[in-house]
Design a protein around this motif. Structure first.
Motif, mmCIF file in Angstrom:
data_model
loop_
_atom_site.group_PDB
_atom_site.id
_atom_site.type_symbol
_atom_site.label_atom_id
_atom_site.label_comp_id
_atom_site.label_asym_id
_atom_site.label_seq_id
_atom_site.Cartn_x
_atom_site.Cartn_y
_atom_site.Cartn_z
ATOM 1 N N MET A 152 0.409 -1.295 -0.204
ATOM 2 C CA MET A 152 0.017 -0.177 0.224
ATOM 3 C C MET A 152 0.983 1.341 -0.300
ATOM 4 S SD MET A 152 -2.925 1.440 2.980
ATOM 5 C CE MET A 152 -3.468 -0.314 3.058
ATOM 6 N N ASP A 153 1.257 1.993 -0.923
ATOM 7 C CA ASP A 153 1.440 3.177 -1.150
ATOM 8 C C ASP A 153 0.580 4.448 -0.603
ATOM 9 O OD1 ASP A 153 3.765 5.157 -1.205
ATOM 10 O OD2 ASP A 153 4.470 4.069 -3.620
ATOM 11 N N LEU A 154 0.920 4.973 0.157
ATOM 12 C CA LEU A 154 -0.033 6.112 0.490
ATOM 13 C C LEU A 154 1.046 7.653 0.675
ATOM 14 C CD1 LEU A 154 -2.836 4.807 2.807
ATOM 15 C CD2 LEU A 154 -2.786 5.603 0.231
ATOM 16 N N SER A 155 2.306 7.049 0.156
ATOM 17 C CA SER A 155 3.367 8.269 0.495
ATOM 18 C C SER A 155 3.018 9.643 -0.402
ATOM 19 C CB SER A 155 4.908 7.872 -0.366
ATOM 20 O OG SER A 155 4.509 7.849 -1.696
ATOM 21 N N GLU A 156 3.602 10.744 -0.087
ATOM 22 C CA GLU A 156 3.329 12.305 -0.233
ATOM 23 C C GLU A 156 2.440 12.514 -0.675
ATOM 24 O OE1 GLU A 156 6.451 13.814 -2.229
ATOM 25 O OE2 GLU A 156 7.967 12.596 -1.408
ATOM 26 N N ASN A 157 1.143 12.195 -0.426
ATOM 27 C CA ASN A 157 -0.539 12.676 0.080
ATOM 28 C C ASN A 157 -0.919 13.438 0.903
ATOM 29 O OD1 ASN A 157 -1.761 10.804 -1.854
ATOM 30 N ND2 ASN A 157 -0.496 9.682 -1.070
ATOM 31 N N ASN A 158 0.015 14.281 2.192
ATOM 32 C CA ASN A 158 -0.103 15.437 2.651
ATOM 33 C C ASN A 158 -1.546 14.903 3.915
ATOM 34 O OD1 ASN A 158 0.986 17.772 1.431
ATOM 35 N ND2 ASN A 158 -0.711 17.850 0.336
ATOM 36 N N LEU A 159 -1.366 13.879 4.222
ATOM 37 C CA LEU A 159 -1.489 13.098 5.114
ATOM 38 C C LEU A 159 -1.199 13.955 6.906
ATOM 39 C CD1 LEU A 159 -1.809 9.546 4.235
ATOM 40 C CD2 LEU A 159 -3.559 11.225 4.122
ATOM 41 N N SER A 160 -2.382 13.723 7.759
ATOM 42 C CA SER A 160 -2.151 14.395 8.673
ATOM 43 C C SER A 160 -2.306 13.066 10.141
ATOM 44 C CB SER A 160 -1.847 15.841 8.844
ATOM 45 O OG SER A 160 -3.418 16.312 9.130
ATOM 46 N N GLY A 161 -1.860 13.314 11.088
ATOM 47 C CA GLY A 161 -2.299 13.093 12.525
ATOM 48 C C GLY A 161 -1.842 12.160 12.838
ATOM 49 N N ASP A 162 -2.673 11.070 14.067
ATOM 50 C CA ASP A 162 -1.373 9.558 14.333
ATOM 51 C C ASP A 162 -1.636 8.675 12.971
ATOM 52 O OD1 ASP A 162 -0.538 11.078 16.235
ATOM 53 O OD2 ASP A 162 -2.639 9.657 17.230
ATOM 54 N N ILE A 163 -1.267 8.205 12.868
ATOM 55 C CA ILE A 163 -1.046 6.172 12.241
ATOM 56 C C ILE A 163 -2.268 6.034 12.775
ATOM 57 C CG2 ILE A 163 -0.068 4.709 11.486
ATOM 58 C CD1 ILE A 163 2.702 5.664 11.045
ATOM 59 N N PRO A 164 -3.041 5.053 12.105
ATOM 60 C CA PRO A 164 -4.333 4.862 13.229
ATOM 61 C C PRO A 164 -3.912 3.100 13.499
ATOM 62 C CG PRO A 164 -4.892 5.527 10.443
ATOM 63 C CD PRO A 164 -3.023 5.486 10.354
ATOM 64 N N GLU A 165 -4.360 3.000 14.392
ATOM 65 C CA GLU A 165 -3.609 2.223 15.083
ATOM 66 C C GLU A 165 -4.768 0.233 14.068
ATOM 67 O OE1 GLU A 165 -1.250 -0.121 17.884
ATOM 68 O OE2 GLU A 165 -2.011 2.210 18.263
ATOM 69 N N GLU A 166 -5.875 0.575 13.806
ATOM 70 C CA GLU A 166 -6.284 -0.149 13.330
ATOM 71 C C GLU A 166 -5.521 -0.897 11.956
ATOM 72 O OE1 GLU A 166 -8.617 2.188 15.315
ATOM 73 O OE2 GLU A 166 -7.601 2.536 13.782
ATOM 74 N N LEU A 167 -4.761 -0.055 11.367
ATOM 75 C CA LEU A 167 -3.296 -0.638 10.069
ATOM 76 C C LEU A 167 -2.932 -1.641 10.427
ATOM 77 C CD1 LEU A 167 -3.434 1.215 7.265
ATOM 78 C CD2 LEU A 167 -1.234 1.865 8.263
ATOM 79 N N THR A 168 -2.226 -1.664 11.790
ATOM 80 C CA THR A 168 -1.307 -2.959 12.151
ATOM 81 C C THR A 168 -2.745 -4.255 12.225
ATOM 82 O OG1 THR A 168 -2.289 -2.533 14.253
ATOM 83 C CG2 THR A 168 -0.731 -1.794 13.477
ATOM 84 N N LYS A 169 -4.122 -4.135 11.757
ATOM 85 C CA LYS A 169 -5.003 -5.530 11.897
ATOM 86 C C LYS A 169 -4.590 -5.667 10.186
ATOM 87 C CE LYS A 169 -7.912 -3.950 15.665
ATOM 88 N NZ LYS A 169 -7.186 -4.146 16.466
ATOM 89 N N LEU A 170 -4.630 -4.931 9.549
ATOM 90 C CA LEU A 170 -3.906 -5.793 7.631
ATOM 91 C C LEU A 170 -2.623 -6.759 7.586
ATOM 92 C CD1 LEU A 170 -4.068 -2.310 5.716
ATOM 93 C CD2 LEU A 170 -6.326 -3.800 6.213
ATOM 94 N N VAL A 171 -2.921 -7.875 8.602
ATOM 95 C CA VAL A 171 -2.142 -8.745 8.908
ATOM 96 C C VAL A 171 -1.395 -9.362 7.006
ATOM 97 C CG1 VAL A 171 -2.799 -9.343 10.964
ATOM 98 C CG2 VAL A 171 -3.657 -10.593 9.321
ATOM 99 N N GLY A 172 -1.895 -9.350 6.475
ATOM 100 C CA GLY A 172 -1.836 -9.734 5.203
ATOM 101 C C GLY A 172 -0.667 -8.701 4.307
ATOM 102 N N LEU A 173 -0.553 -7.826 4.632
ATOM 103 C CA LEU A 173 -0.374 -6.518 3.903
ATOM 104 C C LEU A 173 1.342 -6.944 4.154
ATOM 105 C CD1 LEU A 173 -1.055 -3.645 2.665
ATOM 106 C CD2 LEU A 173 -0.320 -2.913 4.446
ATOM 107 N N TRP A 174 1.859 -6.818 2.554
ATOM 108 C CA TRP A 174 3.616 -6.968 2.508
ATOM 109 C C TRP A 174 4.772 -5.780 2.123
ATOM 110 C CZ3 TRP A 174 3.346 -10.751 -2.574
ATOM 111 C CH2 TRP A 174 3.093 -12.219 -1.988
#
Length: 185
Positions: free
Chosen positions: A1-23
């Protein structure tokens, strides 16, 4: 998953760590703050993680040492502090993966707990430099348009025979188009 250079702000969502199959996860070049999620180690399939050039702070979570498939890591240019967790994977990373932070421990060869480590090369170009390149691009595009316009229109203005021939061709095309439309009805 590439979300680089998108002006995202705030914390990294804890829910992102539930994507256990992500490479692969790339969040670099955003405006992310807060800490790296403490249970990032749950993403056991993760092979590549890049959160560089953000404003992340705190320590590198110890759970990251359980990422046994991790082959690419870039945590550079954040505000991370403390020791790099002990694991075979993290100690095998390149020293540049940790530049621009207040980190200590292997693979860093020279570290002082309260000193920022600077790389031998500069980080990517600042936004001011990018603005100059963008302005240069638009100026060259305008110049190209002006030159192209006068190459086509200039002879029509100064050569009467070319102008007459050009308008005869346009008139002929117009008549053929009108005849075609009338026949199609």
């Amino acid at each position: 998953m590439d979300l680089s250079e998108n002006n995202l702000s705030g914390d990294i969502p804890e829910e992102l760590t539930k994507l256990v199959g992500l490479w692969s996860l790339n969040l670099s070049g955003n405006h992310l703050t807060g800490t790296i999620p403490r249970n990032i180690g749950d993403m056991r399939q993760l092979e590549s993680l890049d959160v560089s050039q953000n404003q992340l702070s705190g320590v590198i979570p110890s759970s990251m040492s359980s990422l046994s498939f991790l082959s690419h890591l870039n945590l550079s240019y954040n505000n991370l502090t403390g020791s790099i967790p002990s694991s075979t994977q993290l100690q095998s990373m390149n020293e540049s993966s940790f530049f621009g932070n207040n980190l200590c421990g292997p693979p860093l060869t020279s570290c002082k707990p309260n000193k920022t480590i600077h790389p031998e090369v500069e980080p990517r170009e600042s936004e001011e430099g990018e603005g100059f390149l963008e302005a240069l691009f638009f100026a060259s595009m305008a110049l190209g348009f002006a030159v192209g316009f006068w190459i086509v229109v200039g002879p029509l203005l100064f050569k009467r025979s070319w102008r007459i021939a050009y308008f005869r061709v346009l008139d002929d095309i117009w008549h053929r188009l009108c005849n075609f439309v009338v026949e199609c009805r």
